[in-house]
Design an enzyme around this catalytic site. Sequence first.
Site, short mmCIF file in Angstrom:
data_model
loop_
_atom_site.label_atom_id
_atom_site.label_comp_id
_atom_site.label_asym_id
_atom_site.label_seq_id
_atom_site.Cartn_x
_atom_site.Cartn_y
_atom_site.Cartn_z
CG ASP A 186 -22.63 13.73 -32.86
OD1 ASP A 186 -22.08 13.45 -33.95
OD2 ASP A 186 -22.86 12.90 -31.96
CG HIS B 291 -17.53 11.20 -37.90
ND1 HIS B 291 -18.84 10.79 -37.75
CD2 HIS B 291 -16.96 11.11 -36.68
CE1 HIS B 291 -19.05 10.48 -36.48
NE2 HIS B 291 -17.93 10.66 -35.81
CG ASP B 292 -16.37 7.40 -36.22
OD1 ASP B 292 -17.30 7.16 -35.44
OD2 ASP B 292 -15.59 8.37 -36.09
CG ASP C 242 -20.29 9.69 -29.52
OD1 ASP C 242 -19.99 9.46 -30.70
OD2 ASP C 242 -19.50 9.57 -28.57
CD GLU D 229 -21.10 5.78 -32.74
OE1 GLU D 229 -20.97 6.33 -31.63
OE2 GLU D 229 -20.15 5.67 -33.54
O1 TEU Z 1 -17.47 6.47 -32.25
C1 TEU Z 1 -17.56 5.31 -31.47
C2 TEU Z 1 -16.64 4.28 -31.93
O2 TEU Z 1 -16.56 3.26 -31.33
C3 TEU Z 1 -15.85 4.44 -33.18
O3 TEU Z 1 -15.13 5.62 -33.17
C4 TEU Z 1 -14.87 3.28 -33.22
O4 TEU Z 1 -13.88 3.61 -32.30
C5 TEU Z 1 -14.32 3.08 -34.59
O5 TEU Z 1 -13.65 4.21 -34.97
C6 TEU Z 1 -15.34 2.69 -35.59
O6 TEU Z 1 -14.62 1.97 -36.60
C7 TEU Z 1 -18.06 7.62 -31.66
C8 TEU Z 1 -17.80 8.79 -32.59
O7 TEU Z 1 -18.46 8.57 -33.83
C9 TEU Z 1 -16.31 8.90 -32.77
O8 TEU Z 1 -15.96 9.89 -33.74
C10 TEU Z 1 -15.70 9.24 -31.41
O9 TEU Z 1 -14.29 9.23 -31.53
C11 TEU Z 1 -16.12 8.22 -30.35
O10 TEU Z 1 -17.49 7.88 -30.39
C12 TEU Z 1 -15.88 8.79 -28.97
O11 TEU Z 1 -16.76 9.88 -28.77
#
Ligand code: TEU
Length: 561
Positions: A99, A336-337, A206, A264
């Site tokens: 990542d 994970h999000d 990311d 992403e």
């Molecule tokens: O996520 C980007 C992001 O926009 C998502 O986390 C969004 O905020 C939402 O949760 C999606 O429904 C990336 C990573 O995957 C995330 O884990 C990090 O928190 C974020 O970037 C910051 O690095």
Amino acid sequence: MAQTPWWSRSVVYQIYPRSFADTDGDGFGDLRGIIDHLDHVADLGADVLWLSPIYVSPQDDNGYDIADYEAIDPMFGTMDDFDELVAAVHSRGMKLVMDLVVNHTSDEHAWFTESRQPGSDKRDWYVWRPAREGHEPGTPGAEPTNWGSFFGGSAWAYDEASGEYYLHLFSRKQPDLNWENPAVREAVYAMMNRWVDRGVDGFRMDVINLISKTYPLADGVLTPGDPYSFEIERVANGPRLIEFLEEMNREVGITSKQLFTVGEMVACGLEHAREYTSRHHDRLGMVFTFEHVSVDQSGSKLSPKKLHLPDLKQNLARWQEGLADDGWNSLYFENHDQPRSVSRWGDDSPEHRVASAKALATVLHLHQGTPYVYQGQEIGMTNAGFTRIEQYADVEARGQFAQATAAGVPEEAVLAGLSAMSRDNARTPMPWTPEGGFTTGTPWLPLNANTASINVADDVADPDGVAAHYKALIALRREDVVVRDGAFELLLPDDETLWAFTRTLGDQRLLVVANMSSHLAGVPISALPSLEDAELVLSSVYPGTDLQTLAPWEARVYRIR
Ligand code: TEU
């Protein structure tokens, strides 16, 4: 770029290390735990492993706040453990993807601690601005713009030492790097090259479309009722993004070394994706869009709404058609999000959980693109079922709860939104056995209350389990070139129960038809291609006796003439 790069034939398994397997009893997953369970991933048939961040981090955002890009955080293990993991992955014929979080660092990164020293030569490595004109620095309203952070509150933090503000689109412990500064870009590329030299086969990048912002940074039009609306078009897909992506590709040898890349991208539409993943340019291999995972949200993830199936299937179809002749699709429902898809779009009741998990897997894996399996998705893990804010560990959940309740949204409404959509739903530890099997200590986040009935050991032992179906889907992708290269056509686009589509390559055709509901569904045979001489290739539940009816969550794949 080669027409069919290796990763267009791959299946990716995403590991969230802190929740995968703990071998030292500290309650957090570690690299040794990954090494010990690699065969679970290999047995599924996945051939790419993507690890969420394992670098040194204060863990404010569970590792997406990096304080040293070139060292493994001791909570996960050592660099020797990492080298052993790389060797173990490669010895299984698999690839390892790391990542890459370079839109921002941790505020504890040496670069930032130096940058915050007024006059330091790293000042311009981050985005610093004076207080808004006519305002006392550090007072409410003195922030340089009216932007909000993804995690609630202002996107600007006041730094007493220098009397200025720094930009953080995420938590205040995640200051944005200034990509306009060539020294920043050079340092990032050099770091990437060192990981590639260490055996890494590519990167998940990311929020990579935030690295080029539109200058000058200025106020935007706020979304009514949202005191810190996020002015996304001012910070996403900026004017130099293509330049930076092509420079990175050149400097790291992404195309020349056939490295795996997936960017992403929040606010990434189909046209952006065509540009960023074009096979005629050396930029990225594929992107993660958020379009399909927003169709059941009314503006914000805290305002979930019931899925209208045509919205989801038509969005995926649009991306299938849009990237058919150029670019490449990533295929994901979970990470994970995101909440667990069986709770979100399936039916996580004991009666329908397995069947709906298999139906969701079937429709996703039969689309064209590279599928991603997120840890636990292969056994149909469900949402966490949290009901109190104290149960949430996620910086986003806590920040958005504070902001929403401060703005007058009733607590129970916010908690209902979090229960459905919070990222912690995906972060409960992997249940390896009915007793848990994740740690001998206290897990950093409780295991799901249903671990006794939903765990790897029991599901993998079940020939009709979810994992067995993922294995069959992945094997089908390997064996059948139509799954990789067949043209996609959505059928019954407005049907609110059935998800049906074909994949066609020359005179070979596959038909997928799935009942995405918990009740019996009639099949309008006349609206589908003829099933005469059709061969049933795969079914998610015991094959129905007739073709006119599908059982709840029954998904079928036919080879048709
Ligand atoms: O996520 C980007 C992001 O926009 C998502 O986390 C969004 O905020 C939402 O949760 C999606 O429904 C990336 C990573 O995957 C995330 O884990 C990090 O928190 C974020 O970037 C910051 O690095």
